[in-house]
Motif scaffolding. Structure first.
Motif, PDB file in Angstrom:
ATOM      1  N   GLY A  73       1.135  -1.337   0.093  1.00 21.75           N
ATOM      2  CA  GLY A  73      -0.017   0.082   0.231  1.00 21.75           C
ATOM      3  C   GLY A  73       0.980   1.318   0.143  1.00 21.75           C
ATOM      4  N   HIS A 103      -4.421  -2.694   5.856  1.00 27.57           N
ATOM      5  CA  HIS A 103      -5.528  -3.110   5.432  1.00 27.57           C
ATOM      6  C   HIS A 103      -4.988  -3.792   4.350  1.00 27.57           C
ATOM      7  N   ALA A 104      -4.085  -2.917   3.835  1.00 28.67           N
ATOM      8  CA  ALA A 104      -2.861  -3.913   2.467  1.00 28.67           C
ATOM      9  C   ALA A 104      -2.397  -4.811   3.060  1.00 28.67           C
ATOM     10  N   ARG A 106      -2.776  -7.545   4.847  1.00 31.78           N
ATOM     11  CA  ARG A 106      -3.678  -8.715   4.947  1.00 31.78           C
ATOM     12  C   ARG A 106      -3.968  -8.895   3.875  1.00 31.78           C
ATOM     13  N   GLU A 107      -4.601  -7.892   2.766  1.00 27.61           N
ATOM     14  CA  GLU A 107      -4.206  -8.930   0.997  1.00 27.61           C
ATOM     15  C   GLU A 107      -3.086  -8.673   1.244  1.00 27.61           C
ATOM     16  N   MET A 108      -2.493  -9.130   0.782  1.00 30.42           N
ATOM     17  CA  MET A 108      -1.186  -9.371   0.033  1.00 30.42           C
ATOM     18  C   MET A 108      -0.823 -11.079   0.726  1.00 30.42           C
ATOM     19  N   GLU A 112       3.683 -11.838  -3.592  1.00 33.10           N
ATOM     20  CA  GLU A 112       2.976 -10.042  -3.773  1.00 33.10           C
ATOM     21  C   GLU A 112       4.257  -9.650  -2.477  1.00 33.10           C
ATOM     22  N   GLY A 139       0.983  -6.409   9.527  1.00 29.17           N
ATOM     23  CA  GLY A 139      -0.377  -7.328   9.615  1.00 29.17           C
ATOM     24  C   GLY A 139      -1.644  -7.267  11.077  1.00 29.17           C
ATOM     25  N   ALA A 144      -1.027 -12.550   8.792  1.00 32.91           N
ATOM     26  CA  ALA A 144      -0.002 -11.895   8.036  1.00 32.91           C
ATOM     27  C   ALA A 144       1.545 -10.883   8.994  1.00 32.91           C
ATOM     28  N   ASN A 147       2.974 -13.992   7.243  1.00 35.87           N
ATOM     29  CA  ASN A 147       3.886 -13.540   5.891  1.00 35.87           C
ATOM     30  C   ASN A 147       4.535 -12.462   5.745  1.00 35.87           C
TER      31      ASN A 147
END
Length: 399
Positions: A73, A103-104, A106-108, A112, A139, A144, A147
């Motif tokens: 993000g 938020h960014a 957690r989506e990756m 990525e 995360g 997260a 990751n």
């Protein structure tokens, strides 16, 4: 591997009293199998391969000992908000700051995160850095956070660099745990630490001690668990207020206490007694337009080693230049040129617990050093937007 003799260099070893003796010396450096085997004038010739350094300045390779380099993000909007007068605390309490990055992230997935972080890593390495610390902390959930550290480990496989990973789940309280900090520490920070340790992902444990983050009482169980796992600890403390994190870190024998704008003379003495490094982060100070400087004079008086780092992150220190960090350390905090050089070499190594491996040009240490197209360390610190790196040597290999 054939031994290599690095000749015709102006060497600053950062080994010994570098604060008072920063002048380059005409020394030769011998390396073999990735390590420094000898340093001196007129070393014996025994058939080594020779590399003529062309009279360039040689220093230990810089170390960036505090970064949040793995993230997703963008938070440039917060920069505009601060220009309009919003404070860090106001942005954070409105859902920005660390939680915006959450938020960014957690989506990756891991790959990525790796691809998003590689350009930042390459920029850091382009200024000679051999070793970089990378924290989790965006995360704020077990999957997260894991990751983020998996991505950091993967970066070390893709580039010739030494990466140390730090578990910083105690960075901020996510919305789902609002008002339940002890539960978050138990269910995410400690549970995730156990998982990260079992997977071999973590080298140290960190926490953010501040009014908008966690108190020393809330962090205590996490730091006790780190001790049980034989993991060293660090802390973000005294950045925005005096919350007691520095003395707390000293009691836990922390490797480093970082930020420290609101630290006191008593804090300095506690750090000195504990052997804890003060890591100063001028990029965040600059971006947040702070006015209270870390107590550098108190650190000097107490004999606290001071390191400098970029604090590379998406919001409060979008900085990936160790050279600019040294300049900021001098201009904003009043560090001398020798202090700035020690701050990104020997003292930065100490802040990572790697003082017996890197940070100095001395026999037995890893052959990590940099060759610069300058004559003195002052020329590294004084210039802005200037990268005089000629070559980065990592484990004895020019890369």
């Amino acid at each position: 591997m054939t031994a290599t003799l690095w000749i015709n260099a102006r060497v600053v070893t950062c080994d010994g009293d570098v604060e008072r003796a920063p002048l380059p010396a005409a020394l030769e450096v011998e390396t073999e199998n990735g390590r420094i085997t000898a340093v001196g004038a007129g070393l014996p010739r025994r058939g080594q391969q020779e590399v003529d350094c062309g009279g360039r300045l040689m220093t230990p390779a810089p170390i960036d000992c505090h970064t949040h380099l793995v993230f997703g993000g963008d938070r440039a909007n917060e920069f505009e908000m601060r220009l309009d007068g919003a404070t860090y605390e106001e942005i954070s309490r409105a859902g920005g700051g660390i939680r915006a990055s959450m938020h960014a992230v957690r989506e990756m997935g891991v790959e990525e995160l790796v691809q998003a972080s590689l350009p930042r890593l390459d920029h850091v390495l382009a200024e000679g850095v051999s070793t970089i610390e990378i924290k989790s902390g965006y995360g704020l959930s077990v999957p997260a956070e894991l990751n983020m550290l998996r991505a950091a480990r993967r970066l070390a496989e893709l580039r010739p660099v030494r990466i140390r990973t730090t578990w910083l789940a105690a960075h901020s309280l996510p919305p789902e745990y609002a008002g339940r900090a002890p539960d978050y520490i138990s269910e995410v920070a400690i549970a995730g630490l156990n998982a990260a340790h079992a997977e071999g992902l973590v080298d140290a444990v960190d926490g953010f001690c501040e009014g908008i983050a966690f108190s020393t009482r809330e962090l205590e169980p996490l730091y006790l668990r780190a001790r049980e796992l034989d993991l060293p600890v660090k802390i973000h403390s005294e950045q925005l207020s005096h919350a007691g994190g520095t003395a707390f870190a000293a009691r836990h024998g922390a490797l480093s206490a970082d930020h420290l704008e609101h630290a006191t003379g008593a804090d300095a003495r506690a750090l000195a007694a504990a052997g804890t490094v003060a890591v100063l982060l001028p990029g965040a100070f600059y971006m947040l337009r702070e006015t209270v400087c870390p107590p550098v004079s108190a650190f000097r008086a107490a004999g606290v080693p001071m390191a400098l780092a970029t604090d590379c992150n998406p919001g409060t220190s979008p900085l990936s230049s160790i050279l600019l960090t040294m300049n900021m350390g001098a201009v904003l905090f009043g560090l001398t040129v020798p202090e700035c050089l020690a701050a990104v070499t020997s003292h930065a190594a100490h802040a990572l617990g790697l003082q017996d491996e890197i940070g100095r040009i001395a026999p037995g240490l890893s052959a990590d050093f940099a060759l610069w197209d300058v004559e003195t360390p002052a020329q590294l610190v004084a210039r802005i937007g200037f990268n005089p790196l000629h070559a980065r040597i990592f484990h004895g290999e020019m890369v």
